[in-house]
Design a protein around this motif. Structure first.
Motif, PDB file in Angstrom:
ATOM      1  N   SER A   1       0.831  -1.209   0.000  1.00  0.00           N
ATOM      2  CA  SER A   1       0.000   0.000   0.000  1.00  0.00           C
ATOM      3  C   SER A   1       0.865   1.258   0.000  1.00  0.00           C
ATOM      4  O   SER A   1       0.549   2.242  -0.690  1.00  0.00           O
ATOM      5  CB  SER A   1      -0.926   0.007   1.213  1.00  0.00           C
ATOM      6  OG  SER A   1      -1.880  -1.022   1.125  1.00  0.00           O
ATOM      7  N   LEU A   2       1.948   1.233   0.751  1.00  0.00           N
ATOM      8  CA  LEU A   2       2.864   2.372   0.739  1.00  0.00           C
ATOM      9  C   LEU A   2       3.561   2.508  -0.608  1.00  0.00           C
ATOM     10  O   LEU A   2       3.673   3.609  -1.157  1.00  0.00           O
ATOM     11  CB  LEU A   2       3.910   2.217   1.845  1.00  0.00           C
ATOM     12  CG  LEU A   2       3.439   2.491   3.273  1.00  0.00           C
ATOM     13  CD1 LEU A   2       4.529   2.133   4.267  1.00  0.00           C
ATOM     14  CD2 LEU A   2       3.044   3.948   3.429  1.00  0.00           C
ATOM     15  N   LEU A   3       4.027   1.407  -1.171  1.00  0.00           N
ATOM     16  CA  LEU A   3       4.695   1.464  -2.470  1.00  0.00           C
ATOM     17  C   LEU A   3       3.787   2.052  -3.542  1.00  0.00           C
ATOM     18  O   LEU A   3       4.244   2.764  -4.444  1.00  0.00           O
ATOM     19  CB  LEU A   3       5.157   0.063  -2.885  1.00  0.00           C
ATOM     20  CG  LEU A   3       6.322  -0.526  -2.096  1.00  0.00           C
ATOM     21  CD1 LEU A   3       6.491  -2.006  -2.408  1.00  0.00           C
ATOM     22  CD2 LEU A   3       7.616   0.238  -2.404  1.00  0.00           C
TER      23      LEU A   3
ATOM     24  N   ASP B   1       6.161   5.925  -9.258  1.00  0.00           N
ATOM     25  CA  ASP B   1       6.519   4.712 -10.014  1.00  0.00           C
ATOM     26  C   ASP B   1       6.605   3.553  -9.024  1.00  0.00           C
ATOM     27  O   ASP B   1       7.691   3.158  -8.599  1.00  0.00           O
ATOM     28  CB  ASP B   1       7.851   4.914 -10.735  1.00  0.00           C
ATOM     29  CG  ASP B   1       8.280   3.688 -11.537  1.00  0.00           C
ATOM     30  OD1 ASP B   1       7.465   2.752 -11.687  1.00  0.00           O
ATOM     31  OD2 ASP B   1       9.434   3.656 -12.015  1.00  0.00           O
ATOM     32  N   PRO B   2       5.454   2.990  -8.620  1.00  0.00           N
ATOM     33  CA  PRO B   2       5.462   1.938  -7.598  1.00  0.00           C
ATOM     34  C   PRO B   2       6.305   0.737  -7.970  1.00  0.00           C
ATOM     35  O   PRO B   2       7.043   0.208  -7.136  1.00  0.00           O
ATOM     36  CB  PRO B   2       3.983   1.556  -7.474  1.00  0.00           C
ATOM     37  CG  PRO B   2       3.230   2.721  -7.994  1.00  0.00           C
ATOM     38  CD  PRO B   2       4.086   3.305  -9.072  1.00  0.00           C
TER      39      PRO B   2
ATOM     40  N   VAL C   1       7.411   7.899  -1.286  1.00  0.00           N
ATOM     41  CA  VAL C   1       6.003   7.803  -0.882  1.00  0.00           C
ATOM     42  C   VAL C   1       5.601   9.002  -0.041  1.00  0.00           C
ATOM     43  O   VAL C   1       6.459   9.773   0.415  1.00  0.00           O
ATOM     44  CB  VAL C   1       5.733   6.490  -0.112  1.00  0.00           C
ATOM     45  CG1 VAL C   1       6.186   5.279  -0.932  1.00  0.00           C
ATOM     46  CG2 VAL C   1       6.428   6.486   1.250  1.00  0.00           C
ATOM     47  N   THR C   2       4.298   9.153   0.174  1.00  0.00           N
ATOM     48  CA  THR C   2       3.813  10.295   0.946  1.00  0.00           C
ATOM     49  C   THR C   2       3.824  10.032   2.452  1.00  0.00           C
ATOM     50  O   THR C   2       4.166  10.910   3.238  1.00  0.00           O
ATOM     51  CB  THR C   2       2.392  10.673   0.492  1.00  0.00           C
ATOM     52  OG1 THR C   2       1.561   9.515   0.515  1.00  0.00           O
ATOM     53  CG2 THR C   2       2.398  11.230  -0.911  1.00  0.00           C
TER      54      THR C   2
ATOM     55  N   THR D   1      15.042   1.574   3.643  1.00  0.00           N
ATOM     56  CA  THR D   1      14.000   2.412   4.236  1.00  0.00           C
ATOM     57  C   THR D   1      13.993   3.793   3.604  1.00  0.00           C
ATOM     58  O   THR D   1      12.933   4.329   3.248  1.00  0.00           O
ATOM     59  CB  THR D   1      14.207   2.532   5.753  1.00  0.00           C
ATOM     60  OG1 THR D   1      14.186   1.231   6.340  1.00  0.00           O
ATOM     61  CG2 THR D   1      13.121   3.393   6.389  1.00  0.00           C
ATOM     62  N   ALA D   2      15.172   4.393   3.450  1.00  0.00           N
ATOM     63  CA  ALA D   2      15.263   5.736   2.867  1.00  0.00           C
ATOM     64  C   ALA D   2      14.810   5.739   1.416  1.00  0.00           C
ATOM     65  O   ALA D   2      14.131   6.675   0.968  1.00  0.00           O
ATOM     66  CB  ALA D   2      16.698   6.254   2.978  1.00  0.00           C
TER      67      ALA D   2
END
Length: 275
Positions: A13-15, A20-21, A49-50, A42-43
């Motif tokens: 969902s975050l990606l 460009d997921p 993402v938002t 992580t970075a």
């Protein structure tokens, strides 16, 4: 298999918030496979993402990271699975988008925790900006009620798009002097967008329903026939912060169908205005 994939869903969902997921997921997978660190993975995702603050929690929930923030031995495989899930979702998928006023925030947090969190629904204001910023060829903004502050939030994306040769269509209501209930807020918001367009204002098409009644009532922000917000929220502070609103972020063939319909509406409004 569903049980194996379930912990990955908050991460996917975050990606899907990224412009460009699939590319973001692939880069994270490659980085982990090449010996990158947990902080680097992580970075990489957080920068795309938002909801950046949720990335480390989602990676931990997916067992990509351990409690110390290091990549687990299974991280490359798990990220590869998330990559595949993102690819399938991008082809034809949707995500829930909500405006959550202050009086509902605690209830939403409880709901998320009770259902396995941290995969909270997308935020309306951030989603609208994400869609606008993703546009590379054409952007459609449609709402019966606008506000200058929201126009200012979208103005940089509009200016960038038009300066690069793209086009944009705005569909709203009550702009004309002949409109029965001419909207000063709508007029001012359109002025903000026209100013942002600058010398490229000829590539911004503004369409308005200026007859009696609402005429147009949909709320849509759509980019490149590929990504769209559709929901109940007007492009106003109330719609993006103060009122409880619900919508979806759409990807895939539904967006192309919606885009065709919006262009039919825009053409008809233009015809009626000229007539």
């Amino acid at each position: 298999m569903a049980r194996v994939l379930e912990p990955l869903r908050p991460l996917v969902s975050l990606l899907l918030q990224a412009s460009d997921p699939v590319g973001t997921a692939a880069a994270a997978t490659d980085l982990a496979a090449a010996g990158g660190t947990g902080a680097e993975v992580t970075a990489l995702i957080a920068n795309a993402v938002t909801d950046r603050r949720l990335v480390s929690y989602a990676l931990l929930h997916a067992s990509v990271l351990d409690e110390a923030g290091q990549l687990t031995g299974a991280a490359p495989l798990l990220l590869a699975r998330a990559h595949a899930m993102a690819a399938m979702s991008v082809e034809d998928g949707w995500e829930l988008v909500l405006t959550v006023p202050a009086f509902l925030k605690d209830s939403l947090g409880t709901m998320s925790r009770d259902n396995g969190g941290p995969g909270l629904p997308l935020d309306t204001g951030r989603t609208i900006r994400l869609v606008a910023e993703s546009a590379q060829t054409h952007l459609v903004i449609a709402a019966p009620y606008l506000h200058p502050s929201l126009a200012m939030a979208l103005a940089p994306a509009l200016a960038t798009l038009l300066a690069a040769g793209g086009t944009a269509t705005l569909i709203t209501r009550a702009l004309g002097w002949s409109a029965p209930d001419r909207s000063d807020a709508n007029v001012e918001a359109v002025a903000v967008l026209r100013e942002a367009a600058g010398m490229a204002s000829g590539r911004l098409k503004v369409c308005s329903w200026d007859e009696s009644g609402l005429g147009v009532h949909f709320k849509v922000v759509l980019a490149d026939d590929q990504l769209a917000y559709v929901g109940s929220a007007n492009l106003t502070p109330g719609g993006t912060a103060a009122h409880a609103e619900a919508g979806v972020l759409l990807r895939g063939k539904q967006v192309r169908s919606l885009s065709r319909w919006l262009h039919v509406v825009a053409d008809e409004l233009t015809r009626r205005s000229v007539g």
